[in-house]
Design a protein around this motif. Structure first.
Motif: not given
Ligand SMILES: [Zn+2]
Length: 236
Positions: A102-115, A117-129
Motif C-alpha cells: 500500500s505504501q507503493h500506491i500512496i507514494s505514487s498517488v501523492v507523486w502523480d498529483r503533487w510531485h 517525494k516520499t522522504v520517510g516511511n515506517q511500516l507496521y502490521e496493517n499500518r504505515a506512517r
C-alpha cells in the motif's frame, strides 16, 4: 552470503518455512546459507520466528542484513554445518506485506498529483506512517488521497517483481520519485517492483495482488516542519 528467498518473485514472499544450513555460529546469532526471514531495512521491521534442528530450538528475534545476515537468537546457537528448519511469524510478516504494498500506491498517488517525494516511511502490521516533501494538504486533499488509493487498490493489480540493470531502471522507473540517487553506485542490478504503472527499485516484501491490501483508511495528517507532511493510515 545468505540467499534471501523472498527476493525472487511475488510468490516467494509467501514462503513461511524453509530448510537451511548454518554457515557461521556466534554466541547469540547464526548466519544461514538461505533464509525466508526479512532483515530489517527500508522502513520495514525485521521478521521474527523460530529455528529448529535435531535436538534444539531457538527463537529468532532479529535479522540484520547490514551485519552479514545475522539471525540473532534467544537460546543456544546451533554450530556451523547444522541443518535447520526456519519458520517465520507469518501473521506479523503478512500485515507488513500489506502495508508495504500500500505504501507503493500512496507514494505514487501523492507523486502523480503533487510531485512530492516520499522522504520517510515506517511500516507496521496493517499500518504505515509516510512522510512527504514538499507537501501541504487540506482535509479535502487527504480525503482525495484516500479515495484515489482505494480506487487503485480495487483494480486488483498483480504485483510484478523482476530485475533491471541500473541504466534500464533509470530509464523506466521514476528516478526522482523512487529516490534512486540514494542507491549506492556499486549496485548495478536492481530488483524492480511494479504495481500498475508504478515502477520502483525495492527490496521489501509485497502481496501478490492489490486485492489483498483491503481498504486504506487515513487516520492522521501532521505537519512535520516546513512543507513536510506525515500521513498515518491503517488497512481494514
Ligand atoms: Zn516495496
Amino acid at each position: 552470503m545468505t540467499e534471501y528467498l523472498y527476493m525472487k518473485s511475488p510468490d516467494a514472499c509467501y514462503v513461511k518455512e524453509f530448510d537451511a544450513e548454518v554457515l557461521e555460529s556466534g554466541e547469540d546469532y547464526v548466519i544461514l546459507d538461505k533464509s525466508a526471514f526479512y532483515p530489517e531495512g527500508g522502513g520495514q521491521p525485521t521478521d521474527t520466528g523460530y529455528l529448529k534442528w535435531n535436538g534444539g530450538e531457538a527463537r529468532v528475534v532479529r535479522v540484520s542484513k547490514r551485519e552479514g545476515g545475522r539471525h540473532y537468537i534467544e537460546g543456544d546457537a546451533p554450530p556451523a554445518g547444522t541443518e535447520v528448519h526456519g519458520t517465520i511469524d507469518w501473521e506479523h510478516r503478512y500485515g507488513r506485506m500489506r502495508a508495504h504494498t500500500s505504501q507503493h500506491i500512496i507514494s505514487s498517488v501523492v507523486w502523480d498529483r503533487w510531485h512530492a517525494k516520499t522522504v520517510g516511511n515506517q511500516l507496521y502490521e496493517n499500518r504505515a506512517r509516510i512522510d512527504f516533501h514538499p507537501l501541504k494538504l487540506t482535509e479535502e486533499d487527504v480525503k482525495w488521497i484516500e479515495e484515489e488509493c482505494n480506487r487503485r487498490i480495487s483494480q486488483k493489480i498483480d504485483v510484478k517483481i523482476y530485475e533491471l540493470t541500473r541504466e534500464e531502471a533509470e530509464e523506466k522507473a521514476g528516478v526522482e520519485r523512487c529516490n534512486m540517487e540514494l542507491l549506492p553506485k556499486s549496485v548495478k542490478k536492481l530488483r524492480i517492483v511494479q504495481v500498475g504503472d508504478e515502477i520502483c527499485p525495492c527490496a521489501g516484501t509485497h502481496v501478490k495482488n492489490t486485492s489483498e491490501i483491503g481498504t486504506l483508511k487515513i487516520i492522521k495528517k501532521e505537519n512535520k516542519g516546513k512543507m513536510r507532511t506525515r500521513i498515518t493510515y491503517e488497512l481494514v
